[in-house]
Design an enzyme around this catalytic site. Structure first.
Site, PDB file in Angstrom:
ATOM      1  N   TRP A   1       0.805  -1.225   0.000  1.00 15.11           N
ATOM      2  CA  TRP A   1       0.000   0.000   0.000  1.00 15.11           C
ATOM      3  C   TRP A   1       0.833   1.267   0.000  1.00 15.11           C
ATOM      4  O   TRP A   1       0.485   2.250  -0.652  1.00 15.11           O
ATOM      5  CB  TRP A   1      -1.042  -0.021   1.123  1.00 15.11           C
ATOM      6  CG  TRP A   1      -2.084  -1.018   0.735  1.00 15.11           C
ATOM      7  CD1 TRP A   1      -2.294  -2.253   1.298  1.00 15.11           C
ATOM      8  CD2 TRP A   1      -2.999  -0.932  -0.378  1.00 15.11           C
ATOM      9  NE1 TRP A   1      -3.278  -2.926   0.606  1.00 15.11           N
ATOM     10  CE2 TRP A   1      -3.724  -2.145  -0.416  1.00 15.11           C
ATOM     11  CE3 TRP A   1      -3.263   0.045  -1.340  1.00 15.11           C
ATOM     12  CZ2 TRP A   1      -4.708  -2.401  -1.373  1.00 15.11           C
ATOM     13  CZ3 TRP A   1      -4.244  -0.203  -2.302  1.00 15.11           C
ATOM     14  CH2 TRP A   1      -4.949  -1.409  -2.313  1.00 15.11           C
TER      15      TRP A   1
ATOM     16  N   LYS B   1     -12.512  -1.555   6.749  1.00 13.30           N
ATOM     17  CA  LYS B   1     -11.837  -2.549   7.586  1.00 13.30           C
ATOM     18  C   LYS B   1     -12.323  -2.433   9.036  1.00 13.30           C
ATOM     19  O   LYS B   1     -12.879  -3.370   9.579  1.00 13.30           O
ATOM     20  CB  LYS B   1     -10.326  -2.376   7.522  1.00 13.30           C
ATOM     21  CG  LYS B   1      -9.785  -2.760   6.145  1.00 13.30           C
ATOM     22  CD  LYS B   1      -8.683  -1.849   5.715  1.00 13.30           C
ATOM     23  CE  LYS B   1      -8.386  -1.835   4.250  1.00 13.30           C
ATOM     24  NZ  LYS B   1      -8.565  -3.034   3.479  1.00 13.30           N
TER      25      LYS B   1
ATOM     26  N   ASP C   1      -1.466   6.863   6.217  1.00  7.96           N
ATOM     27  CA  ASP C   1      -2.535   5.993   5.734  1.00  7.96           C
ATOM     28  C   ASP C   1      -2.734   4.943   6.820  1.00  7.96           C
ATOM     29  O   ASP C   1      -1.912   4.044   6.982  1.00  7.96           O
ATOM     30  CB  ASP C   1      -2.120   5.340   4.402  1.00  7.96           C
ATOM     31  CG  ASP C   1      -3.127   4.285   3.935  1.00  7.96           C
ATOM     32  OD1 ASP C   1      -4.111   4.037   4.647  1.00  7.96           O
ATOM     33  OD2 ASP C   1      -2.904   3.703   2.853  1.00  7.96           O
TER      34      ASP C   1
HETATM   35  N1  PMP Z   1      -4.302   1.649   2.043  1.00  3.37           N
HETATM   36  C1  PMP Z   1      -4.368   0.499   2.735  1.00  3.37           C
HETATM   37  C2  PMP Z   1      -3.467   0.333   3.924  1.00  3.37           C
HETATM   38  C3  PMP Z   1      -5.251  -0.502   2.355  1.00  3.37           C
HETATM   39  O1  PMP Z   1      -5.304  -1.641   3.042  1.00  3.37           O
HETATM   40  C4  PMP Z   1      -6.097  -0.289   1.245  1.00  3.37           C
HETATM   41  C5  PMP Z   1      -7.122  -1.321   0.800  1.00  3.37           C
HETATM   42  N2  PMP Z   1      -6.929  -2.594   1.131  1.00  3.37           N
HETATM   43  C6  PMP Z   1      -5.985   0.910   0.546  1.00  3.37           C
HETATM   44  C7  PMP Z   1      -5.097   1.855   0.980  1.00  3.37           C
HETATM   45  C8  PMP Z   1      -6.818   1.185  -0.671  1.00  3.37           C
HETATM   46  O2  PMP Z   1      -8.142   1.342  -0.317  1.00  3.37           O
HETATM   47  P1  PMP Z   1      -9.305   1.494  -1.401  1.00  3.37           P
HETATM   48  O3  PMP Z   1      -9.486   0.164  -2.047  1.00  3.37           O
HETATM   49  O4  PMP Z   1     -10.458   1.921  -0.566  1.00  3.37           O
HETATM   50  O5  PMP Z   1      -8.883   2.527  -2.374  1.00  3.37           O
END
Ligand code: PMP
Length: 359
Positions: free
Chosen positions: A101, A193, A169
């Protein structure tokens, strides 16, 4: 309530039953008005009350005063990390890359700004996050972006770094423990989550950042404009925000984030003990022990065949969604706030039993 099992999905993930029950009731009839909360104007007094309470509770949970704005945005965490450089990166920004991520934050971020990777652990398959003594920070960077819990690779920054403009994030550990939001420029996360359904991103943004805001193509993408309009430049995901409000109430009723941290540490401890006491049958994928995530527990079995069978047998025993991320494989057990201690205990018992039968 219908039959509910232990769901270890990484997200969208299990939500507290109480939150779902209360939200379901509000969907049908909000406070006896004869219409549901998803059936009224976002400009009306019912929804205005929801947003005001949600903002107040979001601040209270992390002990914030008036230094930050709270936003409820759309587009997922991916859009959010795309918008950050559009809004704030004039000179270039620093990024720590410890997993899937934070790597994606850079790849999307560099479309809109100048991203400098201070350190990356990609060469060791993201089995840890680079330690602070390896970071090559840039003097005068506009901000420092980190992902505090790598959902795919199963490690976390046990202590968030300090930086005058830290952006975090926190998607996969949001409100699972006390966070030093007051020390951060921005903290954000997709809701799916720990907080509610997909479609809402919770954002805390320090107010002085508004003065640094660059001109963006549409005010829809401007954090300053969103803050000035209480996230309602256009119609927000009203029902999703309502569910977040119910989650905030639930978190408070559990004793707040310190109480949640205690419970989450105990849950993670049960699973890591099952790994560590398996005589090597289970191998954790994280190489630095004190970085092991309390939310996403990742490990491998001795073979693909055993992994497949483990997942199938666990499902037959009421434990689902244990398959690791598609590019990583193995097992990933996500144990967010809504996973009860009994769920972690059931999985730990199952792991022990399975290992003793197969080793
Ligand atoms: N950052 C993290 C730490 C994530 O776990 C995720 C999704 N699993 C995201 C960003 C991206 O999220 P989204 O699919 O809502 O764009």
């Amino acid at each position: 309530m219908s039959h509910r099992i232990f769901n270890f999905s990484a997200g969208p993930a299990m939500l507290p039953t109480e939150v779902l029950e209360k939200s379901a009731a509000a969907l049908l009839d909000y406070k006896g008005k004869g219409f549901g909360i998803a059936e009224c104007s976002h400009r009306g007094k019912e929804f205005d009350g929801v947003v005001d309470e949600a903002i107040a509770r979001a601040k209270q949970l992390v002990g914030l005063g008036d230094t930050h704005d709270v936003l409820f945005l759309q587009g997922g965490a991916t859009q959010l990390f795309t918008l950050i450089p559009m809004n704030y990166d004039g000179n270039g920004a620093d990024y720590l890359v410890g997993g899937e991520w934070s790597k994606k934050a850079v790849s999307f971020g560099k479309e809109a700004g100048k991203t400098n990777v201070v350190a990356s652990s990609e060469t060791s398959n993201f089995d840890h996050s680079p330690k602070p003594n390896e970071w090559k920070m840039t003097e005068g960077a506009d901000y420092f972006h980190v992902c505090s819990n790598e959902t795919v690779h199963g490690h976390r920054l046990a202590v968030w770094p300090t930086h005058p403009n830290l952006i975090v994030d926190a998607s996969s550990e949001f409100l699972s423990r006390p966070h030093p939001v007051s020390q951060c420029a921005m903290v954000y996360g997709g809701a799916q989550k720990n907080l509610g359904p997909a479609g809402v991103v919770l954002v805390y943004v320090r107010k002085d950042l508004h003065a640094r805001q660059k001109k963006v193509m549409s005010k829809l993408w401007s954090f300053k404009d969103q803050a000035e309009n209480k996230s309602m430049i256009n119609t927000p995901p009203t029902f999703g925000i309502y569910i977040l409000l119910e989650t905030f109430r639930w978190l408070e009723a559990q004793g707040g984030l310190a109480a949640l941290e205690k419970r989450n540490t105990a849950k993670a401890g049960l699973l890591y003990a099952a790994i560590d006491n398996s005589n090597g049958f289970y191998k954790g994928t994280v190489s630095v022990k004190d970085q092991r995530s309390h939310m996403n527990v990742t490990y491998r079995l001795p073979s693909e065949e055993l992994t497949e069978e483990f997942i199938k047998t666990a499902a037959k025993n009421g434990m689902v969604a244990l398959k690791g991320y598609r590019t990583v494989g193995g097992i990933r057990a996500s144990i967010y706030n809504a996973m009860p201690v009994e769920g972690a205990q059931a999985l730990a018992n199952f792991m022990k039993d399975y290992a003793s039968k197969k080793s």
